[in-house]
Scaffold this motif. Structure first.
Motif, short mmCIF file in Angstrom:
data_model
loop_
_atom_site.label_atom_id
_atom_site.label_comp_id
_atom_site.label_asym_id
_atom_site.label_seq_id
_atom_site.Cartn_x
_atom_site.Cartn_y
_atom_site.Cartn_z
N PRO A 1 33.20 17.14 -45.70
CA PRO A 1 32.89 16.23 -44.59
C PRO A 1 31.71 16.69 -43.75
O PRO A 1 30.96 15.85 -43.23
N CYS A 2 31.50 17.99 -43.62
CA CYS A 2 30.37 18.48 -42.82
C CYS A 2 29.04 18.07 -43.44
O CYS A 2 28.11 17.69 -42.73
N TYR A 3 28.97 18.12 -44.75
CA TYR A 3 27.75 17.74 -45.44
C TYR A 3 27.47 16.24 -45.28
O TYR A 3 26.37 15.84 -44.91
N ILE A 4 28.47 15.43 -45.53
CA ILE A 4 28.26 13.98 -45.46
C ILE A 4 27.98 13.55 -44.03
O ILE A 4 27.15 12.68 -43.77
N PHE A 5 28.63 14.20 -43.06
CA PHE A 5 28.37 13.88 -41.65
C PHE A 5 26.95 14.28 -41.26
O PHE A 5 26.25 13.54 -40.59
N GLY A 6 26.53 15.44 -41.68
CA GLY A 6 25.18 15.91 -41.36
C GLY A 6 24.12 15.00 -41.95
O GLY A 6 23.15 14.64 -41.28
N LYS A 7 24.28 14.60 -43.22
CA LYS A 7 23.31 13.72 -43.86
C LYS A 7 23.29 12.34 -43.20
O LYS A 7 22.23 11.74 -43.05
N LEU B 1 31.00 19.49 -36.50
CA LEU B 1 32.20 18.88 -37.06
C LEU B 1 33.33 19.90 -37.25
O LEU B 1 34.49 19.53 -37.32
N LEU B 2 33.00 21.18 -37.27
CA LEU B 2 34.00 22.24 -37.44
C LEU B 2 34.62 22.71 -36.12
O LEU B 2 35.61 23.43 -36.14
N ILE B 3 34.04 22.31 -34.99
CA ILE B 3 34.50 22.79 -33.69
C ILE B 3 35.36 21.74 -33.00
O ILE B 3 34.87 20.64 -32.70
N TYR C 1 33.36 14.32 -30.09
CA TYR C 1 32.20 13.81 -29.35
C TYR C 1 31.03 13.52 -30.29
O TYR C 1 30.43 12.44 -30.24
N ALA C 2 30.72 14.46 -31.16
CA ALA C 2 29.58 14.30 -32.07
C ALA C 2 29.80 13.12 -33.02
O ALA C 2 28.90 12.32 -33.24
#
Length: 106
Positions: free
Chosen positions: A25-31, A47-49, A55-56
């Motif tokens: 999910p971090c990768y897809i969210f970042g992209k 996304l990990l915090i 919020y992000a």
């Protein structure tokens, strides 16, 4: 204003995005965040915090809605983020690929 082109629970229609959302999910969210001029790596880390991730995620969803002129409110974004984040993330990824006419490489 227009509606989302892709349904919230239609994530199984694109199995590649569905699998990436589930396992990375971090990768897809970042992209996805990158398409609305946010830093890919920073958003992926956020996304990990806990609490910062809500919020992000809500902020990026709101920016996507504004950029693509999609109906909705900030409170809708918050509710989806809280209760249905994986489905909302997959929906956003599919929408950004379609809405910005950029073929993101996932």
């Amino acid at each position: 204003m227009v509606a989302w082109n892709y349904e919230l629970f239609g994530c199984f229609e694109d199995m590649k995005i569905c699998a990436l959302t589930l396992f990375c999910p971090c990768y897809i969210f970042g992209k996805t965040a990158e398409t609305v001029k946010r830093n890919c790596i920073f958003c992926g880390i956020l996304l990990l915090i806990p609490f910062f991730n809500l919020y992000a995620f809500g902020k990026v969803r709101n920016l996507i809605r504004k950029q693509l002129n999609i109906d909705g409110t900030g409170s809708d974004d918050c509710i989806l983020t809280l209760f249905c984040a994986p489905c909302a993330l997959a929906q956003e990824a599919r929408e950004v690929r379609h809405g910005t006419h950029i073929m993101l490489r996932y």
